[in-house]
Design a protein around this motif. Structure first.
Motif, PDB file in Angstrom:
ATOM      1  N   MET A   1       0.837  -1.175   0.000  1.00 50.43           N
ATOM      2  CA  MET A   1       0.000   0.000   0.000  1.00 50.43           C
ATOM      3  C   MET A   1       0.883   1.240   0.000  1.00 50.43           C
ATOM      4  SD  MET A   1      -2.604   1.288   2.911  1.00 50.43           S
ATOM      5  CE  MET A   1      -4.220   1.340   2.226  1.00 50.43           C
ATOM      6  N   LEU A   2       0.618   2.167  -0.897  1.00 49.66           N
ATOM      7  CA  LEU A   2       1.379   3.400  -1.003  1.00 49.66           C
ATOM      8  C   LEU A   2       0.902   4.369   0.070  1.00 49.66           C
ATOM      9  CD1 LEU A   2       3.551   4.754  -2.740  1.00 49.66           C
ATOM     10  CD2 LEU A   2       1.722   5.692  -4.147  1.00 49.66           C
ATOM     11  N   GLU A   3       1.829   4.834   0.892  1.00 52.14           N
ATOM     12  CA  GLU A   3       1.495   5.733   1.992  1.00 52.14           C
ATOM     13  C   GLU A   3       1.345   7.165   1.488  1.00 52.14           C
ATOM     14  OE1 GLU A   3       4.640   5.253   4.808  1.00 52.14           O
ATOM     15  OE2 GLU A   3       4.068   3.198   5.282  1.00 52.14           O
ATOM     16  N   VAL A   4       0.804   8.025   2.324  1.00 50.22           N
ATOM     17  CA  VAL A   4       0.599   9.432   1.982  1.00 50.22           C
ATOM     18  C   VAL A   4       1.923  10.107   1.632  1.00 50.22           C
ATOM     19  CG1 VAL A   4      -0.213  11.646   2.878  1.00 50.22           C
ATOM     20  CG2 VAL A   4      -1.454   9.560   3.425  1.00 50.22           C
ATOM     21  N   GLN A   5       3.011   9.693   2.259  1.00 46.48           N
ATOM     22  CA  GLN A   5       4.324  10.287   2.013  1.00 46.48           C
ATOM     23  C   GLN A   5       4.956   9.770   0.727  1.00 46.48           C
ATOM     24  OE1 GLN A   5       3.649   8.426   4.786  1.00 46.48           O
ATOM     25  NE2 GLN A   5       3.502   9.921   6.413  1.00 46.48           N
ATOM     26  N   ARG A   6       4.173   9.112  -0.130  1.00 51.63           N
ATOM     27  CA  ARG A   6       4.653   8.513  -1.386  1.00 51.63           C
ATOM     28  C   ARG A   6       5.756   7.504  -1.118  1.00 51.63           C
ATOM     29  NH1 ARG A   6       5.540  13.715  -4.961  1.00 51.63           N
ATOM     30  NH2 ARG A   6       6.697  14.228  -3.113  1.00 51.63           N
ATOM     31  N   ARG A   7       5.522   6.675  -0.110  1.00 49.72           N
ATOM     32  CA  ARG A   7       6.476   5.645   0.278  1.00 49.72           C
ATOM     33  C   ARG A   7       5.769   4.296   0.267  1.00 49.72           C
ATOM     34  NH1 ARG A   7       8.930   5.980   6.151  1.00 49.72           N
ATOM     35  NH2 ARG A   7       6.773   5.455   6.573  1.00 49.72           N
ATOM     36  N   LEU A   8       6.455   3.291  -0.253  1.00 47.00           N
ATOM     37  CA  LEU A   8       5.934   1.942  -0.306  1.00 47.00           C
ATOM     38  C   LEU A   8       6.913   1.028   0.415  1.00 47.00           C
ATOM     39  CD1 LEU A   8       3.809  -0.033  -1.494  1.00 47.00           C
ATOM     40  CD2 LEU A   8       5.297  -0.247  -3.474  1.00 47.00           C
ATOM     41  N   VAL A   9       6.421   0.270   1.383  1.00 48.74           N
ATOM     42  CA  VAL A   9       7.246  -0.685   2.122  1.00 48.74           C
ATOM     43  C   VAL A   9       6.828  -2.080   1.673  1.00 48.74           C
ATOM     44  CG1 VAL A   9       7.894  -1.552   4.396  1.00 48.74           C
ATOM     45  CG2 VAL A   9       7.439   0.893   4.074  1.00 48.74           C
ATOM     46  N   VAL A  10       7.801  -2.865   1.185  1.00 45.97           N
ATOM     47  CA  VAL A  10       7.540  -4.187   0.621  1.00 45.97           C
ATOM     48  C   VAL A  10       8.244  -5.237   1.464  1.00 45.97           C
ATOM     49  CG1 VAL A  10       7.790  -5.650  -1.418  1.00 45.97           C
ATOM     50  CG2 VAL A  10       7.384  -3.194  -1.687  1.00 45.97           C
ATOM     51  N   GLN A  11       7.497  -6.206   1.953  1.00 46.84           N
ATOM     52  CA  GLN A  11       8.062  -7.341   2.685  1.00 46.84           C
ATOM     53  C   GLN A  11       8.298  -8.450   1.676  1.00 46.84           C
ATOM     54  OE1 GLN A  11       8.710  -7.522   6.090  1.00 46.84           O
ATOM     55  NE2 GLN A  11       9.693  -9.463   5.634  1.00 46.84           N
ATOM     56  N   GLU A  12       9.554  -8.809   1.462  1.00 41.15           N
ATOM     57  CA  GLU A  12       9.886  -9.862   0.508  1.00 41.15           C
ATOM     58  C   GLU A  12      10.131 -11.166   1.254  1.00 41.15           C
ATOM     59  OE1 GLU A  12      12.842  -8.730  -2.307  1.00 41.15           O
ATOM     60  OE2 GLU A  12      11.713  -6.985  -2.950  1.00 41.15           O
ATOM     61  N   ALA A  13      10.502 -12.192   0.527  1.00 34.20           N
ATOM     62  CA  ALA A  13      10.749 -13.514   1.122  1.00 34.20           C
ATOM     63  C   ALA A  13      11.755 -13.420   2.260  1.00 34.20           C
ATOM     64  CB  ALA A  13      11.258 -14.465   0.044  1.00 34.20           C
ATOM     65  N   GLY A  14      11.561 -14.220   3.250  1.00 40.43           N
ATOM     66  CA  GLY A  14      12.459 -14.196   4.405  1.00 40.43           C
ATOM     67  C   GLY A  14      12.204 -12.965   5.248  1.00 40.43           C
ATOM     68  N   ARG A  15      13.282 -12.323   5.679  1.00 34.38           N
ATOM     69  CA  ARG A  15      13.146 -11.152   6.546  1.00 34.38           C
ATOM     70  C   ARG A  15      13.490  -9.860   5.832  1.00 34.38           C
ATOM     71  NH1 ARG A  15      16.666 -13.310  11.487  1.00 34.38           N
ATOM     72  NH2 ARG A  15      18.179 -12.897   9.869  1.00 34.38           N
ATOM     73  N   CYS A  16      13.508  -9.870   4.522  1.00 34.08           N
ATOM     74  CA  CYS A  16      13.874  -8.693   3.741  1.00 34.08           C
ATOM     75  C   CYS A  16      12.703  -7.714   3.651  1.00 34.08           C
ATOM     76  CB  CYS A  16      14.292  -9.106   2.331  1.00 34.08           C
ATOM     77  SG  CYS A  16      14.633  -7.707   1.240  1.00 34.08           S
ATOM     78  N   THR A  17      12.978  -6.463   3.977  1.00 34.06           N
ATOM     79  CA  THR A  17      11.999  -5.395   3.818  1.00 34.06           C
ATOM     80  C   THR A  17      12.660  -4.287   3.010  1.00 34.06           C
ATOM     81  OG1 THR A  17      10.961  -5.892   5.933  1.00 34.06           O
ATOM     82  CG2 THR A  17      10.538  -3.723   5.007  1.00 34.06           C
ATOM     83  N   ARG A  18      12.002  -3.894   1.921  1.00 31.09           N
ATOM     84  CA  ARG A  18      12.510  -2.804   1.092  1.00 31.09           C
ATOM     85  C   ARG A  18      11.549  -1.633   1.173  1.00 31.09           C
ATOM     86  NH1 ARG A  18      14.605  -7.010  -2.496  1.00 31.09           N
ATOM     87  NH2 ARG A  18      16.844  -6.704  -2.469  1.00 31.09           N
ATOM     88  N   THR A  19      12.101  -0.431   1.172  1.00 32.67           N
ATOM     89  CA  THR A  19      11.300   0.784   1.185  1.00 32.67           C
ATOM     90  C   THR A  19      11.575   1.548  -0.098  1.00 32.67           C
ATOM     91  OG1 THR A  19      11.453   0.892   3.592  1.00 32.67           O
ATOM     92  CG2 THR A  19      10.787   2.902   2.449  1.00 32.67           C
ATOM     93  N   LEU A  20      10.504   1.906  -0.800  1.00 31.11           N
ATOM     94  CA  LEU A  20      10.611   2.683  -2.029  1.00 31.11           C
ATOM     95  C   LEU A  20       9.995   4.049  -1.771  1.00 31.11           C
ATOM     96  CD1 LEU A  20      10.058  -0.469  -2.786  1.00 31.11           C
ATOM     97  CD2 LEU A  20      10.144   0.437  -5.099  1.00 31.11           C
ATOM     98  N   GLN A  21      10.785   5.101  -1.977  1.00 32.79           N
ATOM     99  CA  GLN A  21      10.330   6.473  -1.788  1.00 32.79           C
ATOM    100  C   GLN A  21      10.208   7.113  -3.165  1.00 32.79           C
ATOM    101  OE1 GLN A  21       9.680   8.177   1.235  1.00 32.79           O
ATOM    102  NE2 GLN A  21       8.825   9.678  -0.166  1.00 32.79           N
ATOM    103  N   PHE A  22       9.005   7.550  -3.513  1.00 32.37           N
ATOM    104  CA  PHE A  22       8.726   8.100  -4.833  1.00 32.37           C
ATOM    105  C   PHE A  22       8.719   9.621  -4.801  1.00 32.37           C
ATOM    106  CE2 PHE A  22       6.876   3.916  -4.689  1.00 32.37           C
ATOM    107  CZ  PHE A  22       7.254   3.365  -5.892  1.00 32.37           C
TER     108      PHE A  22
END
Length: 55
Positions: A1-22
């Motif tokens: 879900m894209l947050e109000v701050q234009r940021r997307l947090v993605v939980q990938e396989a295992g314990r990996c979390t990526r944050t995308l700031q648009f």
């Protein structure tokens, strides 16, 4: 879900979390400590190759 701050947090396989700031023509990727391969960096859109050139 894209947050109000234009940021997307993605939980990938295992314990990996990526944050995308648009921003207008850029996305910045931040990797969590358990992400492999690393994708961290800042990526700019090339307006010469934009699919929306004719708008």
């Amino acid at each position: 879900m894209l947050e109000v701050q234009r940021r997307l947090v993605v939980q990938e396989a295992g314990r990996c979390t990526r944050t995308l700031q648009f921003d207008a023509d850029r996305v910045t990727v931040s990797d969590g400590p358990h992400c492999a391969p690393a994708l961290a960096g800042s990526f700019a859109r090339d307006p010469r190759r934009s699919p929306f050139e004719n708008e």
